[in-house]
Design a protein around this motif. Sequence first.
Motif, PDB file in Angstrom:
ATOM      1  N   LYS A  74       0.834  -1.197   0.000  1.00 44.63           N
ATOM      2  CA  LYS A  74       0.000   0.000   0.000  1.00 44.63           C
ATOM      3  C   LYS A  74       0.871   1.250   0.000  1.00 44.63           C
ATOM      4  N   PRO A  75       0.374   2.368  -0.553  1.00 46.20           N
ATOM      5  CA  PRO A  75       1.153   3.596  -0.536  1.00 46.20           C
ATOM      6  C   PRO A  75       1.400   4.061   0.891  1.00 46.20           C
ATOM      7  N   PRO A  76       2.430   4.913   1.075  1.00 44.15           N
ATOM      8  CA  PRO A  76       2.812   5.294   2.432  1.00 44.15           C
ATOM      9  C   PRO A  76       1.749   6.073   3.191  1.00 44.15           C
ATOM     10  N   THR A  77       0.829   6.742   2.480  1.00 44.36           N
ATOM     11  CA  THR A  77      -0.232   7.467   3.166  1.00 44.36           C
ATOM     12  C   THR A  77      -1.563   7.097   2.526  1.00 44.36           C
ATOM     13  N   PRO A  78      -2.676   7.256   3.235  1.00 45.95           N
ATOM     14  CA  PRO A  78      -3.970   6.924   2.648  1.00 45.95           C
ATOM     15  C   PRO A  78      -4.200   7.701   1.367  1.00 45.95           C
ATOM     16  N   ALA A  79      -4.868   7.049   0.406  1.00 44.60           N
ATOM     17  CA  ALA A  79      -5.066   7.656  -0.908  1.00 44.60           C
ATOM     18  C   ALA A  79      -6.011   8.846  -0.863  1.00 44.60           C
ATOM     19  N   THR A  80      -6.675   9.062   0.264  1.00 49.53           N
ATOM     20  CA  THR A  80      -7.659  10.143   0.333  1.00 49.53           C
ATOM     21  C   THR A  80      -7.054  11.461   0.805  1.00 49.53           C
ATOM     22  N   GLU A  81      -5.791  11.498   1.199  1.00 52.37           N
ATOM     23  CA  GLU A  81      -5.194  12.718   1.730  1.00 52.37           C
ATOM     24  C   GLU A  81      -3.840  13.017   1.097  1.00 52.37           C
ATOM     25  N   MET A  82      -3.654  14.279   0.711  1.00 53.81           N
ATOM     26  CA  MET A  82      -2.340  14.745   0.278  1.00 53.81           C
ATOM     27  C   MET A  82      -1.664  15.437   1.460  1.00 53.81           C
ATOM     28  N   THR A  83      -0.393  15.142   1.677  1.00 54.79           N
ATOM     29  CA  THR A  83       0.362  15.792   2.749  1.00 54.79           C
ATOM     30  C   THR A  83       1.637  16.389   2.183  1.00 54.79           C
ATOM     31  N   LEU A  84       2.009  17.575   2.682  1.00 49.04           N
ATOM     32  CA  LEU A  84       3.205  18.255   2.196  1.00 49.04           C
ATOM     33  C   LEU A  84       4.455  17.494   2.610  1.00 49.04           C
ATOM     34  N   LYS A  85       5.290  17.204   1.640  1.00 47.04           N
ATOM     35  CA  LYS A  85       6.518  16.452   1.874  1.00 47.04           C
ATOM     36  C   LYS A  85       7.751  17.343   1.856  1.00 47.04           C
ATOM     37  N   LYS A  86       7.797  18.314   0.937  1.00 45.56           N
ATOM     38  CA  LYS A  86       8.997  19.129   0.760  1.00 45.56           C
ATOM     39  C   LYS A  86       8.644  20.422   0.038  1.00 45.56           C
ATOM     40  N   THR A  87       9.323  21.515   0.432  1.00 47.09           N
ATOM     41  CA  THR A  87       9.236  22.776  -0.297  1.00 47.09           C
ATOM     42  C   THR A  87      10.627  23.150  -0.778  1.00 47.09           C
ATOM     43  N   ILE A  88      10.757  23.380  -2.077  1.00 43.50           N
ATOM     44  CA  ILE A  88      12.038  23.741  -2.692  1.00 43.50           C
ATOM     45  C   ILE A  88      11.968  25.202  -3.098  1.00 43.50           C
ATOM     46  N   SER A  89      13.009  25.951  -2.746  1.00 42.47           N
ATOM     47  CA  SER A  89      13.051  27.367  -3.120  1.00 42.47           C
ATOM     48  C   SER A  89      14.454  27.692  -3.633  1.00 42.47           C
ATOM     49  N   GLY A  90      14.737  28.960  -3.855  1.00 44.11           N
ATOM     50  CA  GLY A  90      16.026  29.376  -4.394  1.00 44.11           C
ATOM     51  C   GLY A  90      15.817  30.364  -5.515  1.00 44.11           C
ATOM     52  N   GLN A  91      16.776  30.453  -6.412  1.00 43.90           N
ATOM     53  CA  GLN A  91      16.694  31.393  -7.528  1.00 43.90           C
ATOM     54  C   GLN A  91      15.840  30.799  -8.646  1.00 43.90           C
ATOM     55  N   ILE A  92      14.565  30.623  -8.357  1.00 43.23           N
ATOM     56  CA  ILE A  92      13.661  30.018  -9.325  1.00 43.23           C
ATOM     57  C   ILE A  92      12.366  30.811  -9.409  1.00 43.23           C
ATOM     58  N   SER A  93      11.723  30.724 -10.555  1.00 46.95           N
ATOM     59  CA  SER A  93      10.385  31.301 -10.759  1.00 46.95           C
ATOM     60  C   SER A  93       9.652  30.358 -11.707  1.00 46.95           C
ATOM     61  N   PRO A  94       9.320  29.167 -11.236  1.00 42.78           N
ATOM     62  CA  PRO A  94       8.865  28.107 -12.146  1.00 42.78           C
ATOM     63  C   PRO A  94       7.511  28.377 -12.786  1.00 42.78           C
ATOM     64  N   LYS A  95       7.519  28.404 -14.099  1.00 41.83           N
ATOM     65  CA  LYS A  95       6.275  28.493 -14.867  1.00 41.83           C
ATOM     66  C   LYS A  95       5.655  27.104 -15.015  1.00 41.83           C
ATOM     67  N   SER A  96       6.500  26.080 -14.991  1.00 38.59           N
ATOM     68  CA  SER A  96       6.012  24.706 -15.107  1.00 38.59           C
ATOM     69  C   SER A  96       6.999  23.763 -14.434  1.00 38.59           C
ATOM     70  N   ILE A  97       6.520  22.579 -14.108  1.00 39.53           N
ATOM     71  CA  ILE A  97       7.355  21.502 -13.575  1.00 39.53           C
ATOM     72  C   ILE A  97       6.893  20.223 -14.265  1.00 39.53           C
TER      73      ILE A  97
END
Length: 706
Positions: A372-395
Amino acid sequence: MDKLAALNLAVTDQTSVNPQPEITPSYSLFFPELDRKKPLSGAWIPFIFFTITLFIISLASPVLALRKGQSGSDVTALQKTLQENGYFNGPVTGYYGPLTEAAVKKFQQSKGLNADGIVGSQTKTVLQSGSSIPSRESINTDPKPTLESNSSTPTSSQFTPPTTAVNNEPLASPKPTFLLKRGDRNSQVTSLQKNLQLSGYFNGPITGYYGSATQEAVMKLQKARGLNPDGIAGPKTRAAIESSPATPVPTPLTPPSPMVTDDRLGLGNPSLVLKRGTRNADVTALQKKLQSQGYFDGPITGYYGSLTEAAVIKFQEANGLIADGIVDSKTKSALESSPPQTTPSPVETPDSVFNEDSFINEESQEENTEHKPPTPATEMTLKKTISGQISPKSIVHSGTGLFFAQNMMYSHSITVYNRDYNLVKTISDTVNLSKYGHTKFKGTYKGAPVEAAFSDNGQYAWISNYQMYGPGFNNPGDDKCDPSQKKDNSFLYRVNTETMDIEEAIQVGSVPKFVATSPDNRLVLVSNWCSWDLSVVDAQENKEIRRIKLGRYPRGIVVDSDSEKAYVAVMGSYDIATVNLNNFSVEWLKNIGEAPRHLNLDPSGQYLYSTLNGEDRVAKIDLSTGKVLKRVFTGQAPRSMVISDDGERLYVVNYNSNTVSKVRTSDMKVLQTVNVNANPIGITYDPQTRQVWVACYSGSIMVFQD
C-alpha cells in the motif's frame, strides 16, 4: 567457432567450384610454398582458414562499427547485450550516448581489448561469443527477395565475404526480420509505404512509421490480392506489393479515419507485442497477471511504464528468457503457463493475459498491505518545499526520476531535480543559435523557458521559450497579440537528459507555450500563442515540418497513446481542436467551455479532461460523443492539471485561489483541496513515489505525498 568453421568451409567450397587456373592465386605472393602441385599437408589447413577469416573480418569491420552519437536498433541490441552481461545499467534507448560508451569501454577493458568505446568487429565478436545472443553474421546462400542489401554481386574470381545488410535490423537478431507490423519504425516501413503509394493503396505521408493508415493500406492490398487481411506485412504480402503495378487501383482511396479507435494489442495474436509506452486493456491484464505471480506491486493502470517493464524483466529472468522487458510470443506463452502464487483463498479460474475473456471477467485480487502507498489515498500531505533562484512556470517529470522546472525570463534557466529533491543541474537558457544552423543570428542569445515535454524513453527534454533576447529579436510577443502583428518567432530547445546539454534549437512560431511529444517519438508539437498555430517538428530531423492554423491562443496539447491524434485547447474560444497526425487535418470538439487551457487523457483514451480557465471549472468529455459529461468547480482560474497513472485522480492547480484540488475522475468529485504558495501554475506526478510536484510562480516548488 562453429560459424567461423562454416564460413571457412563455404569459402573453400566456393574456390573449388570456381577455379581460375590462369590467375595467380593471391596467397602465393606471400606463401609461395603453398603454390605446389602436391597436396597440402594437414598442418597448413588451420592457418589458411585463420588467414581467410582475418581477411574477411577486415573487410567487414568498417561497416559494423558502432560509436558515440549513433542511434538505431543496432544500438538498442548492443545496450541489451551489455545489460545482460552486467556492463550497462542505464535505460535502453537506442542512442549511443556517454553511458553506452562507458559501458563499452568497461567491457573492452575486462576482455583485454583496446578500450576506445567503439564497437568494431573484435568487440562485437567477443560480445557475441560471451553472451547467449547469436551473431548477426551468417552465411546465406539464398537470400530472401524482400531483404534490402547494399552489397554487390561478386565475380567468380572473388571470395565472397559474409554480407552485412545496412538496415535497421537488431544486432542481436539471429536472422533478418521479415514481418512488418503496426508500431514498427524503420527504413523498411518507408519502402513499404512508397510501394503501397505507387500501387495506389496508400495516400498518407511517407514517415517510416507503421501506424493505422499504413495498416489499413496493407489490409486493403491483402483483400485485393486474396491474402489474409491481418494488416501485417509478411513475405507473401511484401512480394504481392512489389509485384503490383505502379498505377492506382480503380476504387477511390479512403483517407485515414479521424474517429477515435480502441486499438487493442494482443487478444491471442502471438505476433503482436506489448512494450513500454503501450496503453490499453491488454496491459491492464498483463499487470494483473504479473501481480498475481508476485512480480508486480504497482498500481493497475493499463499503461506499460517503467514499473511494468521492470516486472516483466524480473519474470523473464526467472524463467530463462531474454530479459528485454518486451512481452513477445515466448514471454506470453511463459506467462500463460505460469500458475499464480497461491495463498489460502477460494478457487479462482486461472486468468490468461491474452485471453479476451480476461479483459471482461478478471476479478480484482486482495491487496497486500505491504504494497500500500505510504499514506492513505484520500489525503495529500506536504513532503517538501524547494526554493532558491527560481520562478517556475512549469514543472514536468521525465518519467525516469528527473523533474524539470522552467523559470521563464525571470531566471533564464531550467532547474533539474531528482527524487531526493536535490538540485541536479541548472541549465542556462543561453545559446549560440548559429551553432545549430541559424546563421543569421550571430553571437549568444537568451531564451525564456516556459514548458517541457519528454521523449517516451526520457532521453530528451523539449523546452519552449516564450521569446528570445538578443540582436535580431525586435518585436517580442506578449499575452495579448495576433498574427497580424508579426511578432518574433522563437525557439524550441532539445536537451539531452544524460549530459544536460542543449543539443538542438529549432525555430517555431511566435510565443511558443505548451509542448507535447508523440509516444512513438516521431513528432514534437508546439502551440504558438501569438501566431495562433501549431508547430509540427520532426523529432528525427530536428526541424519544423508544418504549421497548422488553429485560432486565438492555442495552449494545452495531449497526444493519444497510438500517436495518431493530438488534442489542442484553443484558449481564446470554447473549443478543442482534434489534429490527425497522419494527414494533419483538423476537426473540432465544440462548446466545451470558456477558455480551455490544459488537457489530460485518461489511460483508456475514452475521456478527455480540460481545465476551463474562464469558468473556474474542469470538464470531463466523452470522446465517443464529443459531449461534456460533467463540469466541476475546483477554484479560481484552474490553470494546469495532471492525471494519475491509473486514471482515477486529477490534480488541479488553481492560480488565483492558491490551492491544489484532487478530483476523483469517476464522478468528478473534489476529494481534497490544499493550500499552497502564491500563484500555483504548473503540476506533475511521479507514479513511482506517488508524489505530486507543484510549481508556484511566486518562487517555489512544493511536493505532496498522496
